[in-house]
Design a protein around this motif. Structure first.
Motif, PDB file in Angstrom:
ATOM      1  N   ALA A   4      16.728  -3.620  -1.145  1.00  0.00           N
ATOM      2  CA  ALA A   4      16.754  -2.368  -1.910  1.00  0.00           C
ATOM      3  C   ALA A   4      15.858  -2.473  -3.136  1.00  0.00           C
ATOM      4  CB  ALA A   4      18.184  -2.029  -2.322  1.00  0.00           C
ATOM      5  N   ASP A   5      15.858  -3.634  -3.784  1.00  0.00           N
ATOM      6  CA  ASP A   5      15.006  -3.840  -4.960  1.00  0.00           C
ATOM      7  C   ASP A   5      13.527  -3.798  -4.563  1.00  0.00           C
ATOM      8  OD1 ASP A   5      14.606  -4.411  -7.739  1.00  0.00           O
ATOM      9  OD2 ASP A   5      14.133  -6.491  -7.189  1.00  0.00           O
ATOM     10  N   LEU A   6      13.179  -4.435  -3.454  1.00  0.00           N
ATOM     11  CA  LEU A   6      11.788  -4.408  -2.987  1.00  0.00           C
ATOM     12  C   LEU A   6      11.351  -2.982  -2.645  1.00  0.00           C
ATOM     13  CD1 LEU A   6      11.749  -7.590  -0.705  1.00  0.00           C
ATOM     14  CD2 LEU A   6      10.669  -7.321  -2.955  1.00  0.00           C
ATOM     15  N   LYS A   7      12.216  -2.220  -1.972  1.00  0.00           N
ATOM     16  CA  LYS A   7      11.886  -0.831  -1.642  1.00  0.00           C
ATOM     17  C   LYS A   7      11.675  -0.015  -2.907  1.00  0.00           C
ATOM     18  CE  LYS A   7      14.260  -0.563   2.795  1.00  0.00           C
ATOM     19  NZ  LYS A   7      15.370   0.047   3.531  1.00  0.00           N
ATOM     20  N   ARG A   8      12.531  -0.233  -3.901  1.00  0.00           N
ATOM     21  CA  ARG A   8      12.388   0.502  -5.160  1.00  0.00           C
ATOM     22  C   ARG A   8      11.054   0.162  -5.817  1.00  0.00           C
ATOM     23  NH1 ARG A   8      12.797  -0.971 -10.009  1.00  0.00           N
ATOM     24  NH2 ARG A   8      13.871  -2.921  -9.590  1.00  0.00           N
ATOM     25  N   LYS A   9      10.681  -1.115  -5.827  1.00  0.00           N
ATOM     26  CA  LYS A   9       9.406  -1.532  -6.424  1.00  0.00           C
ATOM     27  C   LYS A   9       8.212  -0.955  -5.668  1.00  0.00           C
ATOM     28  CE  LYS A   9      11.057  -5.808  -8.531  1.00  0.00           C
ATOM     29  NZ  LYS A   9      11.032  -7.284  -8.482  1.00  0.00           N
ATOM     30  N   LEU A  10       8.354  -0.781  -4.363  1.00  0.00           N
ATOM     31  CA  LEU A  10       7.282  -0.213  -3.551  1.00  0.00           C
ATOM     32  C   LEU A  10       7.256   1.311  -3.599  1.00  0.00           C
ATOM     33  CD1 LEU A  10       7.501  -2.513  -0.409  1.00  0.00           C
ATOM     34  CD2 LEU A  10       5.607  -2.386  -2.028  1.00  0.00           C
ATOM     35  N   GLY A  11       8.223   1.896  -4.265  1.00  0.00           N
ATOM     36  CA  GLY A  11       8.269   3.351  -4.368  1.00  0.00           C
ATOM     37  C   GLY A  11       8.849   4.016  -3.130  1.00  0.00           C
ATOM     38  N   LEU A  12       9.499   3.231  -2.295  1.00  0.00           N
ATOM     39  CA  LEU A  12      10.111   3.785  -1.097  1.00  0.00           C
ATOM     40  C   LEU A  12      11.514   4.283  -1.454  1.00  0.00           C
ATOM     41  CD1 LEU A  12       9.184   1.013   1.490  1.00  0.00           C
ATOM     42  CD2 LEU A  12       8.035   3.191   1.106  1.00  0.00           C
ATOM     43  N   ASN A  13      11.801   5.490  -1.032  1.00  0.00           N
ATOM     44  CA  ASN A  13      13.144   6.011  -1.239  1.00  0.00           C
ATOM     45  C   ASN A  13      13.628   6.579   0.093  1.00  0.00           C
ATOM     46  OD1 ASN A  13      12.202   8.705  -0.982  1.00  0.00           O
ATOM     47  ND2 ASN A  13      11.616   8.730  -3.133  1.00  0.00           N
TER      48      ASN A  13
END
Length: 168
Positions: free
Chosen positions: A67-76
């Protein structure tokens, strides 16, 4: 507490505080099982439950990291949904059923029956439009004629007199 009443979801082993079997273990053994076999099974159960607990902790940590990696990549979730829908639509368009249906529709639209039906409907639409236009013109003309008629003028004068009476 014996292993049968403890259940598989419990995090507590089926052993006493000192690592020995509970005092009532011999009275709850299944028929044909020795105390040593029961103790081995309790020990194995405790190990398996501890592994399950550890795996749950590891999985939870991995989910937080993802979830942290997705947030950093701008994925929601909305972006992921859009990507999933786009991918699914591409899969549908590449499917044999879609390609077959598209080819069939293309064949139909090129057929003589389709072309004749389209032409007939087009002509019917044009004729209907012309007829409605003619009816509209005739109604407008008829209302104009009626307004200029002596009966309408007489009625208009009477209504005008009543309106004047209310104003004064």
């Amino acid at each position: 507490m014996d292993s049968a009443s403890q259940g598989l979801g419990s995090d507590l082993p089926a052993q006493g505080a000192a690592g020995t079997a509970p005092s009532n273990a011999t009275s709850t053994l299944p028929p044909g099982m020795t105390e040593e076999e029961a103790q081995e099974l309790r020990t194995e159960l405790a190990k398996v439950e501890e592994e399950i607990h550890t795996l749950r902790q590891v999985l939870s940590a991995k989910e937080r990291h993802a979830a942290d990696l997705k947030r950093k990549l701008g994925l929601n979730p909305l972006n992921e949904l859009k990507q999933n829908i786009s991918k699914s639509w591409q899969d549908v368009q590449a499917s044999n059923a879609y390609l077959s249906a598209s080819a069939t529709l293309e064949d139909i639209s090129q057929s003589e029956a389709y072309k004749k039906t389209q032409e007939t409907l087009s002509q019917a639409g044009q004729k209907t439009s012309a007829a409605l236009s003619t009816v509209g013109t005739a109604i407008s003309r008829r209302l104009g004629d009626m307004r200029n008629s002596p009966t309408f003028k007489s009625f208009e004068d009477k209504v005008g007199n009543i309106k004047v009476g209310f104003v004064t």
